[in-house]
Write a protein that holds these residues in place. Sequence first.
Motif, PDB file in Angstrom:
ATOM      1  N   CYS A   7      37.298  27.711  53.471  1.00 60.14           N
ATOM      2  CA  CYS A   7      38.239  28.212  53.147  1.00 60.14           C
ATOM      3  C   CYS A   7      39.226  27.333  54.655  1.00 60.14           C
ATOM      4  O   CYS A   7      39.497  26.688  55.410  1.00 60.14           O
ATOM      5  CB  CYS A   7      38.202  30.015  53.943  1.00 60.14           C
ATOM      6  SG  CYS A   7      37.412  31.166  53.193  1.00 60.14           S
ATOM      7  N   ARG A   8      40.404  27.694  53.649  1.00 60.27           N
ATOM      8  CA  ARG A   8      41.582  26.409  54.372  1.00 60.27           C
ATOM      9  C   ARG A   8      42.678  27.895  55.319  1.00 60.27           C
ATOM     10  O   ARG A   8      42.362  28.769  54.144  1.00 60.27           O
ATOM     11  CB  ARG A   8      42.118  25.753  53.425  1.00 60.27           C
ATOM     12  CG  ARG A   8      40.954  23.943  52.925  1.00 60.27           C
ATOM     13  CD  ARG A   8      42.368  23.655  51.517  1.00 60.27           C
ATOM     14  NE  ARG A   8      43.695  23.142  52.020  1.00 60.27           N
ATOM     15  CZ  ARG A   8      44.924  23.349  51.614  1.00 60.27           C
ATOM     16  NH1 ARG A   8      44.902  24.623  50.697  1.00 60.27           N
ATOM     17  NH2 ARG A   8      45.648  22.317  52.213  1.00 60.27           N
ATOM     18  N   VAL A   9      42.753  27.416  56.101  1.00 64.21           N
ATOM     19  CA  VAL A   9      44.155  28.112  56.377  1.00 64.21           C
ATOM     20  C   VAL A   9      45.057  28.763  56.092  1.00 64.21           C
ATOM     21  O   VAL A   9      45.876  27.814  55.581  1.00 64.21           O
ATOM     22  CB  VAL A   9      44.340  27.353  57.968  1.00 64.21           C
ATOM     23  CG1 VAL A   9      45.796  28.776  58.596  1.00 64.21           C
ATOM     24  CG2 VAL A   9      43.306  27.486  58.592  1.00 64.21           C
ATOM     25  N   ALA A  10      45.132  29.816  55.912  1.00 63.75           N
ATOM     26  CA  ALA A  10      46.815  29.940  54.904  1.00 63.75           C
ATOM     27  C   ALA A  10      47.449  31.433  55.401  1.00 63.75           C
ATOM     28  O   ALA A  10      46.370  32.147  56.683  1.00 63.75           O
ATOM     29  CB  ALA A  10      46.187  30.500  54.054  1.00 63.75           C
ATOM     30  N   ASN A  11      48.973  31.850  55.198  1.00 61.62           N
ATOM     31  CA  ASN A  11      49.069  32.821  56.139  1.00 61.62           C
ATOM     32  C   ASN A  11      50.106  33.549  55.534  1.00 61.62           C
ATOM     33  O   ASN A  11      50.764  32.995  53.766  1.00 61.62           O
ATOM     34  CB  ASN A  11      50.471  31.989  56.819  1.00 61.62           C
ATOM     35  CG  ASN A  11      51.567  32.999  57.056  1.00 61.62           C
ATOM     36  OD1 ASN A  11      50.792  34.556  57.824  1.00 61.62           O
ATOM     37  ND2 ASN A  11      52.790  33.084  57.262  1.00 61.62           N
ATOM     38  N   LEU A  12      50.027  35.006  54.654  1.00 62.92           N
ATOM     39  CA  LEU A  12      50.092  35.830  54.251  1.00 62.92           C
ATOM     40  C   LEU A  12      51.309  37.068  54.825  1.00 62.92           C
ATOM     41  O   LEU A  12      50.753  37.591  55.432  1.00 62.92           O
ATOM     42  CB  LEU A  12      48.406  36.501  53.035  1.00 62.92           C
ATOM     43  CG  LEU A  12      49.356  38.103  52.256  1.00 62.92           C
ATOM     44  CD1 LEU A  12      49.682  37.023  50.583  1.00 62.92           C
ATOM     45  CD2 LEU A  12      48.114  37.916  52.228  1.00 62.92           C
ATOM     46  N   ALA A  13      52.445  36.498  54.696  1.00 60.66           N
ATOM     47  CA  ALA A  13      53.399  37.403  54.956  1.00 60.66           C
ATOM     48  C   ALA A  13      53.522  38.637  54.527  1.00 60.66           C
ATOM     49  O   ALA A  13      51.912  39.237  53.620  1.00 60.66           O
ATOM     50  CB  ALA A  13      54.720  37.079  53.764  1.00 60.66           C
TER      51      ALA A  13
END
Length: 323
Positions: A7-13
Amino acid sequence: TSGLSACRVANLAQNKFCRIIFDEAKSAAANVQNAEVRLGSQVLEMKINKKCHPNKVYVETISSNQKKTKIVSDIVIAADGAHSTARGQQQGALSCIAESEDAQQHLINVHFETEPALTKELQKRIDCNTAPKIEKISEATQYFVENNQPGPAMLHFVYNENIVCVFVCHDVREGIWVCQIPFFPPYQTFEEDFTPTKCHEMICRGLGVSGEDCHGSDMGIRILSVRPWYMTTHVAPAYLLGATKSIVLAGDAAHTFPPAGGFGMNTGLQDAHNLAWRLAVLYHQKNENETGDFNYEHMRKSMETYERERRPVAINNAKLSIK
């Protein structure tokens, strides 16, 4: 660490994540008899009345239109945040996990959106700083995927004579941000030093936007909310409340950590996962029972195991979060 995970780093508000969870809950509730998902309801009272029933929890709620509802439940999962009403109302439980004077740091959260021209400018800055080979913004996503890069940074620290803050980039392409600004009571007050106007000016200076562009232009920002909060590290002394241990703490109601590392949400999600299968087993047993009765003794033993498993994890994560 990119080579260690698929998995790639992601940001979910959080507001988007909550919407996803809410939609999933509504979908699941549609297939469960008597299940209901409510928004905008507040718990007024939660008690165990042995005169009415030796085990059940009696809950009274009030909706946004002031309609009161009484609910009788075999068990209540209190996942109502760091200032948990459920925890505070139970005799012998802490009314609050942490008071303001216990704070490790006070901060101001400013949720804001950027106007279209500023959104494109910030996107260009972030994409091109992360991937120097990129000349066009449209090439950014392709570059990050092909080169196994994590994508635009989420946290941007600013230290200058105008402002010290952290910009949290929730979605650079939609212009959704949060700015966290240190707050020093009693030398500062929220009401006087962090008005929407003053926060607007501070954020513009932090973004490097001139005073003229900052107001009413395509390079400006829109303040959505300004809220104070304080950083603490605490774990509730008990996760099971009430004489019958039928009120169970989870998430921030059970533990609070500083935001770095994402310990709060991850520990809370693990609490929920640990509880979900236990509740499923208990209610499957109830449905298979010829009398249809709920086995309260099995419930208490299962919840005691939940506490024994989850509370040490929270204590360890609390220690790790402040290293």
